[in-house]
Motif scaffolding. Structure first.
Motif, PDB file in Angstrom:
ATOM      1  N   GLY A   1       2.793  -8.023   6.901  1.00 46.74           N
ATOM      2  CA  GLY A   1       3.015  -8.202   5.470  1.00 46.74           C
ATOM      3  C   GLY A   1       4.428  -8.682   5.167  1.00 46.74           C
ATOM      4  N   PHE A   2       4.661  -8.965   3.897  1.00 47.60           N
ATOM      5  CA  PHE A   2       5.977  -9.405   3.453  1.00 47.60           C
ATOM      6  C   PHE A   2       6.944  -8.228   3.459  1.00 47.60           C
ATOM      7  CE2 PHE A   2       3.360 -12.759   1.664  1.00 47.60           C
ATOM      8  CZ  PHE A   2       4.148 -13.891   1.876  1.00 47.60           C
ATOM      9  N   LYS A   3       8.208  -8.529   3.728  1.00 43.98           N
ATOM     10  CA  LYS A   3       9.274  -7.530   3.683  1.00 43.98           C
ATOM     11  C   LYS A   3      10.382  -8.084   2.799  1.00 43.98           C
ATOM     12  CE  LYS A   3       8.124  -5.601   8.098  1.00 43.98           C
ATOM     13  NZ  LYS A   3       8.468  -5.375   9.463  1.00 43.98           N
ATOM     14  N   PRO A   4      11.154  -7.194   2.184  1.00 41.91           N
ATOM     15  CA  PRO A   4      12.236  -7.692   1.331  1.00 41.91           C
ATOM     16  C   PRO A   4      13.225  -8.518   2.138  1.00 41.91           C
ATOM     17  CG  PRO A   4      12.215  -5.272   1.389  1.00 41.91           C
ATOM     18  CD  PRO A   4      11.102  -5.756   2.249  1.00 41.91           C
ATOM     19  N   GLY A   5      13.686  -9.586   1.528  1.00 41.87           N
ATOM     20  CA  GLY A   5      14.670 -10.445   2.164  1.00 41.87           C
ATOM     21  C   GLY A   5      16.084 -10.023   1.815  1.00 41.87           C
ATOM     22  N   ARG A   6      16.971 -10.959   1.950  1.00 44.71           N
ATOM     23  CA  ARG A   6      18.402 -10.745   1.775  1.00 44.71           C
ATOM     24  C   ARG A   6      18.769 -10.115   0.429  1.00 44.71           C
ATOM     25  NH1 ARG A   6      22.046 -15.960   1.914  1.00 44.71           N
ATOM     26  NH2 ARG A   6      23.863 -15.148   0.866  1.00 44.71           N
ATOM     27  N   PHE A   7      18.059 -10.454  -0.610  1.00 46.73           N
ATOM     28  CA  PHE A   7      18.358  -9.932  -1.939  1.00 46.73           C
ATOM     29  C   PHE A   7      17.406  -8.794  -2.336  1.00 46.73           C
ATOM     30  CE2 PHE A   7      19.983 -14.255  -1.861  1.00 46.73           C
ATOM     31  CZ  PHE A   7      21.279 -14.061  -2.318  1.00 46.73           C
ATOM     32  N   GLY A   8      16.664  -8.273  -1.360  1.00 47.16           N
ATOM     33  CA  GLY A   8      15.704  -7.211  -1.652  1.00 47.16           C
ATOM     34  C   GLY A   8      14.457  -7.731  -2.338  1.00 47.16           C
TER      35      GLY A   8
ATOM     36  N   ILE B   1       6.503  -5.390  -3.586  1.00 48.65           N
ATOM     37  CA  ILE B   1       6.153  -5.980  -2.288  1.00 48.65           C
ATOM     38  C   ILE B   1       4.973  -5.269  -1.645  1.00 48.65           C
ATOM     39  CG2 ILE B   1       6.980  -6.428   0.065  1.00 48.65           C
ATOM     40  CD1 ILE B   1       9.759  -7.000  -1.207  1.00 48.65           C
ATOM     41  N   GLN B   2       4.957  -3.950  -1.652  1.00 47.24           N
ATOM     42  CA  GLN B   2       3.840  -3.228  -1.037  1.00 47.24           C
ATOM     43  C   GLN B   2       2.532  -3.503  -1.776  1.00 47.24           C
ATOM     44  OE1 GLN B   2       3.946  -1.633   1.991  1.00 47.24           O
ATOM     45  NE2 GLN B   2       1.749  -1.848   1.700  1.00 47.24           N
ATOM     46  N   GLN B   3       2.594  -3.620  -3.097  1.00 55.41           N
ATOM     47  CA  GLN B   3       1.388  -3.937  -3.867  1.00 55.41           C
ATOM     48  C   GLN B   3       0.842  -5.312  -3.483  1.00 55.41           C
ATOM     49  OE1 GLN B   3       1.707  -3.252  -8.138  1.00 55.41           O
ATOM     50  NE2 GLN B   3       3.250  -1.685  -7.742  1.00 55.41           N
ATOM     51  N   LEU B   4       1.747  -6.270  -3.272  1.00 57.05           N
ATOM     52  CA  LEU B   4       1.318  -7.603  -2.827  1.00 57.05           C
ATOM     53  C   LEU B   4       0.652  -7.488  -1.458  1.00 57.05           C
ATOM     54  CD1 LEU B   4       1.396 -10.784  -3.129  1.00 57.05           C
ATOM     55  CD2 LEU B   4       3.456 -10.649  -1.732  1.00 57.05           C
TER      56      LEU B   4
END
Length: 126
Positions: free
Chosen positions: A26-33, A112-115
């Motif tokens: 899944g997606f994870k937060p990037g540099r800016f969260g 992000i978790q919902q996505l």
């Protein structure tokens, strides 16, 4: 996915190795969260090939191969995640670095978790 619901297409440019991880973890937060999505495939391609090499990702990532992930998101879910058309922003406005003309959608960390859950349920096509 509800067949009759309007859909939005969003694009996420990244390294190919990261795209493989996204498909599994899944997606994870990037540099800016956050996670950034382009509205346009070409912009996502440009980002992945021009901007990503400058971002200093993990050393184990192959920085020469790039991919674009396409999401097809029902508008109702895009609204819940605050990434629908009405949340679009000029590219670079959030980070203060404008490279291209166009618009992006910014997925906040709290969504992000919902996505990822919606992708796992196949409510969002990846």
């Amino acid at each position: 996915m509800d067949v009759g619901e309007p859909l939005e297409k969003l694009f996420h440019g990244t390294f190919s190795d990261v795209a493989k991880l996204i498909s599994v973890e899944g997606f994870k937060p990037g540099r800016f969260g956050t996670v950034f999505f382009a509205e346009d495939l070409e912009i996502a391609k440009q980002f992945s090939t021009q901007a990503l090499p400058l971002l200093g990702q993990r050393s184990s990532i192959n920085r020469t191969a790039f991919s674009v992930i396409q999401l097809t998101v029902p508008v109702s879910i895009a609204d819940q995640l605050e990434i629908s058309y009405r949340y679009r922003r000029p590219i670079g406005e959030f980070t203060g670095s404008i490279y291209w003309e166009g618009y992006e959608r910014i997925l906040k960390q709290e969504y992000i978790q919902q996505l990822n859950d919606a992708i796992a349920r196949r409510t969002i096509d990846l």
